[in-house]
Design a protein around this motif. Structure first.
Motif, PDB file in Angstrom:
ATOM      1  N   GLY A  65       0.804  -1.215   0.000  1.00 64.53           N
ATOM      2  CA  GLY A  65       0.000   0.000   0.000  1.00 64.53           C
ATOM      3  C   GLY A  65       0.835   1.263   0.000  1.00 64.53           C
ATOM      4  O   GLY A  65       2.064   1.227  -0.083  1.00 64.53           O
ATOM      5  N   PRO A  66       0.195   2.403   0.087  1.00 65.43           N
ATOM      6  CA  PRO A  66       0.914   3.683   0.018  1.00 65.43           C
ATOM      7  C   PRO A  66       1.716   3.977   1.282  1.00 65.43           C
ATOM      8  O   PRO A  66       1.355   3.551   2.377  1.00 65.43           O
ATOM      9  N   VAL A  67       2.798   4.702   1.104  1.00 64.39           N
ATOM     10  CA  VAL A  67       3.550   5.241   2.238  1.00 64.39           C
ATOM     11  C   VAL A  67       2.990   6.625   2.513  1.00 64.39           C
ATOM     12  O   VAL A  67       2.936   7.470   1.611  1.00 64.39           O
ATOM     13  N   ILE A  68       2.570   6.874   3.732  1.00 67.39           N
ATOM     14  CA  ILE A  68       1.882   8.118   4.086  1.00 67.39           C
ATOM     15  C   ILE A  68       2.868   9.139   4.632  1.00 67.39           C
ATOM     16  O   ILE A  68       3.686   8.824   5.510  1.00 67.39           O
ATOM     17  N   LEU A  69       2.800  10.341   4.116  1.00 66.36           N
ATOM     18  CA  LEU A  69       3.656  11.429   4.592  1.00 66.36           C
ATOM     19  C   LEU A  69       3.245  11.854   5.996  1.00 66.36           C
ATOM     20  O   LEU A  69       2.069  11.781   6.370  1.00 66.36           O
ATOM     21  N   SER A  70       4.211  12.324   6.762  1.00 66.09           N
ATOM     22  CA  SER A  70       3.939  12.744   8.141  1.00 66.09           C
ATOM     23  C   SER A  70       3.267  14.114   8.174  1.00 66.09           C
ATOM     24  O   SER A  70       3.308  14.870   7.193  1.00 66.09           O
ATOM     25  N   ASP A  71       2.678  14.432   9.323  1.00 63.96           N
ATOM     26  CA  ASP A  71       2.068  15.755   9.495  1.00 63.96           C
ATOM     27  C   ASP A  71       3.105  16.856   9.289  1.00 63.96           C
ATOM     28  O   ASP A  71       2.807  17.906   8.703  1.00 63.96           O
ATOM     29  N   ALA A  72       4.326  16.626   9.774  1.00 58.73           N
ATOM     30  CA  ALA A  72       5.384  17.628   9.633  1.00 58.73           C
ATOM     31  C   ALA A  72       5.733  17.835   8.163  1.00 58.73           C
ATOM     32  O   ALA A  72       5.967  18.975   7.715  1.00 58.73           O
ATOM     33  N   GLU A  73       5.785  16.764   7.397  1.00 58.93           N
ATOM     34  CA  GLU A  73       6.097  16.877   5.977  1.00 58.93           C
ATOM     35  C   GLU A  73       5.003  17.629   5.221  1.00 58.93           C
ATOM     36  O   GLU A  73       5.285  18.452   4.346  1.00 58.93           O
ATOM     37  N   ILE A  74       3.743  17.369   5.583  1.00 58.43           N
ATOM     38  CA  ILE A  74       2.637  18.080   4.935  1.00 58.43           C
ATOM     39  C   ILE A  74       2.633  19.553   5.342  1.00 58.43           C
ATOM     40  O   ILE A  74       2.366  20.440   4.519  1.00 58.43           O
ATOM     41  N   ALA A  75       2.937  19.838   6.601  1.00 64.22           N
ATOM     42  CA  ALA A  75       3.012  21.239   7.047  1.00 64.22           C
ATOM     43  C   ALA A  75       4.084  21.988   6.277  1.00 64.22           C
ATOM     44  O   ALA A  75       3.906  23.158   5.902  1.00 64.22           O
ATOM     45  N   GLU A  76       5.204  21.321   6.000  1.00 64.25           N
ATOM     46  CA  GLU A  76       6.283  21.947   5.236  1.00 64.25           C
ATOM     47  C   GLU A  76       5.832  22.246   3.811  1.00 64.25           C
ATOM     48  O   GLU A  76       6.145  23.305   3.248  1.00 64.25           O
ATOM     49  N   VAL A  77       5.065  21.326   3.218  1.00 62.70           N
ATOM     50  CA  VAL A  77       4.533  21.556   1.871  1.00 62.70           C
ATOM     51  C   VAL A  77       3.585  22.750   1.882  1.00 62.70           C
ATOM     52  O   VAL A  77       3.615  23.595   0.979  1.00 62.70           O
ATOM     53  N   GLY A  78       2.740  22.830   2.899  1.00 60.01           N
ATOM     54  CA  GLY A  78       1.809  23.952   2.997  1.00 60.01           C
ATOM     55  C   GLY A  78       2.515  25.287   3.018  1.00 60.01           C
ATOM     56  O   GLY A  78       2.075  26.249   2.377  1.00 60.01           O
TER      57      GLY A  78
END
Length: 228
Positions: free
Chosen positions: A194-207
């Protein structure tokens, strides 16, 4: 602000594009746009290629009884369009459709997690799936508004999806991006592990990175889908 006539035509143009692109089928989708203290909304059960600007219904946002103006009654989904625009002053437009992959995921009643960094375009680390209620009901509207808290899109259990934006272009852009994300998530589920899910910190950095692209009311602001 666009003129009312231009806004009505823009809604029709996007409805036609929505079906040409495969984002929607038939007349199952609907689009609304804020216009002053009212909203303009596609009429019920009207083929998009026969729709004219005069057919777009106008509904007061403070109305409680479904009051509308125009020759045709508004979409049966008028409640959640109205309630979203009421609850979200940042929203200028709402797109609802039944695209294949987003709807497939919604049938499983699961959210789309951070399987790709573009999930950040929807305001958080996932795209929620609201609970089920029959189409056109106040119950469904309440569920949709709840799922959209701090988000720009959601799935609708056993139904479809809804995306919002500051204007019609941004709302449609998000609807297309959501279907792309749903397709990627669906296919990743077919691969062992299945998929590897990005962490909350990684998504915050993208934002934070997205903020540097410019005005998000412009579809091109986030359109590259690549870093840089």
């Amino acid at each position: 602000m666009q003129s009312e006539g231009a806004l009505r035509q823009k809604i029709i143009d996007l409805c036609l594009e929505m079906n040409r692109s495969g984002l929607n089928q038939g007349t199952s989708g609907n689009i609304s746009a804020r216009f002053g203290e009212s909203m303009l909304l596609t009429p019920s059960a009207t083929p998009y290629d026969r729709m004219t600007p005069e057919m777009i219904a106008r509904m007061p946002l403070d109305g409680e009884d479904g009051t509308w103006f125009g020759p045709l009654k508004p979409s049966t989904e008028w409640r959640f369009h109205r309630d979203i625009l009421r609850a979200r002053p940042d929203a200028g437009a709402v797109v609802h459709a039944h695209p294949i992959f987003a709807t497939t995921i919604a049938i499983t009643r699961r959210p789309i997690p951070a399987c790709h960094y573009m999930v950040a375009a929807f305001g958080g680390n996932d795209v929620r799936c609201c609970g089920y209620a029959r189409y056109g009901t106040a119950e469904l509207s309440a569920l949709v508004v709840e799922a959209l808290a701090d988000r720009h899109a959601c799935l609708m259990a056993n139904h479809g999806m809804v995306a919002l934006g500051g204007d019609l272009d941004q709302a449609m852009w998000r609807a297309v991006e959501l279907e792309t994300l749903a397709r990627q998530y669906y296919h990743s589920l077919q691969i062992e592990g299945g998929p590897v899910i990005l962490s909350d910190a990684e998504i915050a950095e993208v934002g934070k990175g997205f903020a540097s692209y410019g005005r998000q009311s412009e579809p091109s602001a986030l359109a590259p889908g690549v870093s840089g």
